[in-house]
Write a protein that holds these residues in place. Structure first.
Motif, PDB file in Angstrom:
ATOM      1  N   HIS A 157     -10.230 120.863  60.273  1.00 37.59           N
ATOM      2  CA  HIS A 157     -11.467 121.632  60.033  1.00 37.59           C
ATOM      3  C   HIS A 157     -11.632 121.918  58.541  1.00 37.59           C
ATOM      4  CE1 HIS A 157      -8.263 124.613  59.971  1.00 37.59           C
ATOM      5  NE2 HIS A 157      -9.058 125.311  59.167  1.00 37.59           N
ATOM      6  N   THR A 159     -12.455 125.158  56.248  1.00 33.21           N
ATOM      7  CA  THR A 159     -12.602 126.622  56.324  1.00 33.21           C
ATOM      8  C   THR A 159     -13.728 127.068  55.388  1.00 33.21           C
ATOM      9  OG1 THR A 159     -10.234 126.823  56.760  1.00 33.21           O
ATOM     10  CG2 THR A 159     -11.370 128.825  56.031  1.00 33.21           C
ATOM     11  N   PHE A 204      -2.753 121.970  46.682  1.00 35.02           N
ATOM     12  CA  PHE A 204      -2.689 123.283  46.051  1.00 35.02           C
ATOM     13  C   PHE A 204      -1.204 123.577  45.833  1.00 35.02           C
ATOM     14  CE2 PHE A 204      -6.652 124.288  48.738  1.00 35.02           C
ATOM     15  CZ  PHE A 204      -7.541 124.047  47.697  1.00 35.02           C
ATOM     16  N   VAL A 208       0.112 122.875  49.795  1.00 34.55           N
ATOM     17  CA  VAL A 208      -0.960 122.536  50.735  1.00 34.55           C
ATOM     18  C   VAL A 208      -1.487 121.170  50.303  1.00 34.55           C
ATOM     19  CG1 VAL A 208      -3.264 123.172  51.557  1.00 34.55           C
ATOM     20  CG2 VAL A 208      -1.599 124.971  50.987  1.00 34.55           C
ATOM     21  N   ARG A 244     -10.900 134.564  46.196  1.00 40.06           N
ATOM     22  CA  ARG A 244     -10.662 133.176  45.786  1.00 40.06           C
ATOM     23  C   ARG A 244     -11.950 132.360  45.946  1.00 40.06           C
ATOM     24  NH1 ARG A 244      -5.040 131.228  47.275  1.00 40.06           N
ATOM     25  NH2 ARG A 244      -5.720 131.286  49.408  1.00 40.06           N
ATOM     26  N   GLY A 245     -12.304 131.607  44.904  1.00 38.84           N
ATOM     27  CA  GLY A 245     -13.516 130.798  44.948  1.00 38.84           C
ATOM     28  C   GLY A 245     -13.427 129.759  46.062  1.00 38.84           C
ATOM     29  N   GLU A 247     -13.310 126.372  47.566  1.00 38.77           N
ATOM     30  CA  GLU A 247     -12.964 125.025  47.120  1.00 38.77           C
ATOM     31  C   GLU A 247     -12.880 124.175  48.385  1.00 38.77           C
ATOM     32  OE1 GLU A 247     -11.116 124.054  43.816  1.00 38.77           O
ATOM     33  OE2 GLU A 247     -11.189 122.006  44.604  1.00 38.77           O
ATOM     34  N   HIS A 249     -12.148 121.733  51.175  1.00 38.21           N
ATOM     35  CA  HIS A 249     -11.012 120.824  51.352  1.00 38.21           C
ATOM     36  C   HIS A 249     -10.701 120.691  52.834  1.00 38.21           C
ATOM     37  CE1 HIS A 249      -9.320 124.872  51.425  1.00 38.21           C
ATOM     38  NE2 HIS A 249      -8.406 124.364  52.236  1.00 38.21           N
ATOM     39  N   THR A 251      -7.544 120.408  54.974  1.00 40.47           N
ATOM     40  CA  THR A 251      -6.071 120.498  54.936  1.00 40.47           C
ATOM     41  C   THR A 251      -5.449 119.561  55.963  1.00 40.47           C
ATOM     42  OG1 THR A 251      -6.206 122.776  54.186  1.00 40.47           O
ATOM     43  CG2 THR A 251      -4.123 122.098  55.149  1.00 40.47           C
ATOM     44  N   LYS A 254       0.564 121.777  55.475  1.00 43.00           N
ATOM     45  CA  LYS A 254       0.853 122.951  54.632  1.00 43.00           C
ATOM     46  C   LYS A 254       2.222 123.521  54.983  1.00 43.00           C
ATOM     47  CE  LYS A 254      -2.191 126.019  57.355  1.00 43.00           C
ATOM     48  NZ  LYS A 254      -3.360 126.885  57.318  1.00 43.00           N
TER      49      LYS A 254
HETATM   50  P1  AMP Z   1      -7.051 126.016  55.299  1.00 42.23           P
HETATM   51  O1  AMP Z   1      -7.632 124.710  54.968  1.00 42.23           O
HETATM   52  O2  AMP Z   1      -8.072 127.063  55.445  1.00 42.23           O
HETATM   53  O3  AMP Z   1      -6.097 125.953  56.452  1.00 42.23           O
HETATM   54  O4  AMP Z   1      -6.216 126.475  54.037  1.00 42.23           O
HETATM   55  C1  AMP Z   1      -4.975 125.969  53.761  1.00 42.23           C
HETATM   56  C2  AMP Z   1      -4.286 126.804  52.749  1.00 42.23           C
HETATM   57  O5  AMP Z   1      -4.870 126.577  51.483  1.00 42.23           O
HETATM   58  C3  AMP Z   1      -4.379 128.280  53.009  1.00 42.23           C
HETATM   59  O6  AMP Z   1      -3.069 128.769  52.961  1.00 42.23           O
HETATM   60  C4  AMP Z   1      -5.178 128.804  51.871  1.00 42.23           C
HETATM   61  O7  AMP Z   1      -4.663 130.045  51.456  1.00 42.23           O
HETATM   62  C5  AMP Z   1      -4.985 127.766  50.803  1.00 42.23           C
HETATM   63  N1  AMP Z   1      -6.152 127.685  49.960  1.00 42.23           N
HETATM   64  C6  AMP Z   1      -7.426 127.624  50.347  1.00 42.23           C
HETATM   65  N2  AMP Z   1      -8.252 127.547  49.281  1.00 42.23           N
HETATM   66  C7  AMP Z   1      -7.458 127.543  48.187  1.00 42.23           C
HETATM   67  C8  AMP Z   1      -7.708 127.464  46.790  1.00 42.23           C
HETATM   68  N3  AMP Z   1      -8.944 127.389  46.299  1.00 42.23           N
HETATM   69  N4  AMP Z   1      -6.643 127.478  45.972  1.00 42.23           N
HETATM   70  C9  AMP Z   1      -5.396 127.546  46.447  1.00 42.23           C
HETATM   71  N5  AMP Z   1      -5.093 127.627  47.755  1.00 42.23           N
HETATM   72  C10 AMP Z   1      -6.113 127.621  48.630  1.00 42.23           C
END
Ligand code: AMP
Length: 316
Positions: A157, A159, A204, A208, A244-245, A247, A249, A251, A254
């Motif tokens: 997905h 986020t 990241f 991640v 946090r801005g 971004e 992506h 994932t 992680k």
């Molecule tokens: P998600 O795709 O929402 O499962 O996010 C995966 C991980 O990436 C989560 O632990 C977030 O905290 C981290 N994350 C999301 N956006 C950022 C960002 N802009 N910079 C660094 N880490 C991020």
């Protein structure tokens, strides 16, 4: 004066002044001896300086540091030192437990605000999922321990926001926030399909690993879409200022999913593991809906997150 009994000039003097003039010599001698012994006892009495610490304790600097006491020329007796040590130990212990209590409180508070829901765009394009699985398998061939860090294909997905919803009432408010976003989203998407082209692999902090979003107008639209949702959640009082801005992506693995790896010394995912995919095109994802998902509830039958509410995006 009988020199044989005489044990000091001072004694003689005391005896001479203390004896009444009418005494017979034998009585006088006995009295003189008693007086002399008394005088000797007096001499052996502890010097006045021994009482000084008690007197000093009445003074304002009695509470000063031990260094100050020593600078003033006083040495502490062993018992005082022990007492002070004990006191410091006691109060130190109290401070420790107070600090620990405070820490526990803060930890609980933090936990009670930890994100447990998120708004996401599901990946429904099988081509993207298949390409992601290919990368994951390539990484696992090089580091099998990463298996637990992999994101299962049915849960892939993007986020859009994360939040903490404390109870079912707040979950209801979040569903309302989604509904309220509809007019603004319709306005944003009028006449345009929002299609997200995924390409390349990034990370990241090497913790991640994600598939990136190719550059283009769709990025801007996606950011605006996320912004509308954020605003609607804020209006319902459901965002605690996640600063946090955004971004975008996707994932694919992680390390936080597998905390044991850290204790095994695996703290980073080596980018070499997926270097052959950095220019790879993964596929297009049409944004069909946004979901309000639970991070903690049991996954659905289809393997996707438990979804409390969905917003179907209508393209006109
Ligand atoms: P998600 O795709 O929402 O499962 O996010 C995966 C991980 O990436 C989560 O632990 C977030 O905290 C981290 N994350 C999301 N956006 C950022 C960002 N802009 N910079 C660094 N880490 C991020």
């Amino acid at each position: 004066m009988d020199r044989g009994d005489d044990d000091g000039g001072g004694g003689d003097e005391v005896a001479a002044t203390a004896a009444p003039p009418t005494d017979v010599p034998a009585e006088r001698t006995a009295r003189m001896r008693r007086e002399r012994r008394k005088a000797q006892k007096k001499k052996k009495a502890p010097p006045a300086v021994d009482h000084q610490p008690n007197v000093m304790s009445e003074l304002p600097f009695a509470l000063a540091s031990s260094a100050a006491w020593e600078q003033l020329g006083f040495t502490r007796t062993e018992s005082t030192q022990k007492k002070r040590k004990r006191k410091r130990g006691d109060s130190g212990g109290r401070v420790d437990s107070e600090e620990e209590e405070e820490k526990k409180k803060k930890k609980k508070q933090k936990e009670s605000q930890r994100p447990n829901y998120f708004v996401s765009i599901p990946i429904t394009n099988a081509q993207i999922s298949a390409a992601v699985v290919e990368v994951q398998e390539a990484v696992l061939q090089q580091e099998p321990r990463l298996v637990k860090a992999m994101i299962p294909a049915p849960t892939l997905h993007i986020t859009l926001l994360v939040t903490h919803l404390a109870n079912q009432e707040q979950v209801g408010l979040a569903a309302t926030a989604l509904d309220k976003a509809m007019p603004s989203l319709a306005e944003l998407l009028v006449g345009r399909d929002l299609v997200l082209p995924f390409s390349g692999v990034g990370h990241f902090r090497k913790e991640v690993v994600f598939v990136g979003l190719a550059p283009g107008q769709h990025r801007d639209t996606l950011e605006k879409l996320a912004e509308v949702l954020r605003r609607c959640f804020e209006e319902q009082g459901l965002l605690q200022g996640d600063s946090r801005g955004f971004e975008p992506h996707l994932t694919i693995m992680k390390l936080s999913k597998a905390p044991k790896l850290r204790s095994q010394g695996l703290k980073r995912v080596n980018p070499d593991f997926y270097s052959s995919y950095t220019d790879r095109f993964f596929g297009d994802q049409r944004v069909e809906r946004v979901d309000l998902c639970s991070m903690l509830k049991k996954k659905q039958q289809d393997g996707y997150y438990h979804t409390e509410s969905s917003l179907q995006l209508v393209y006109m």
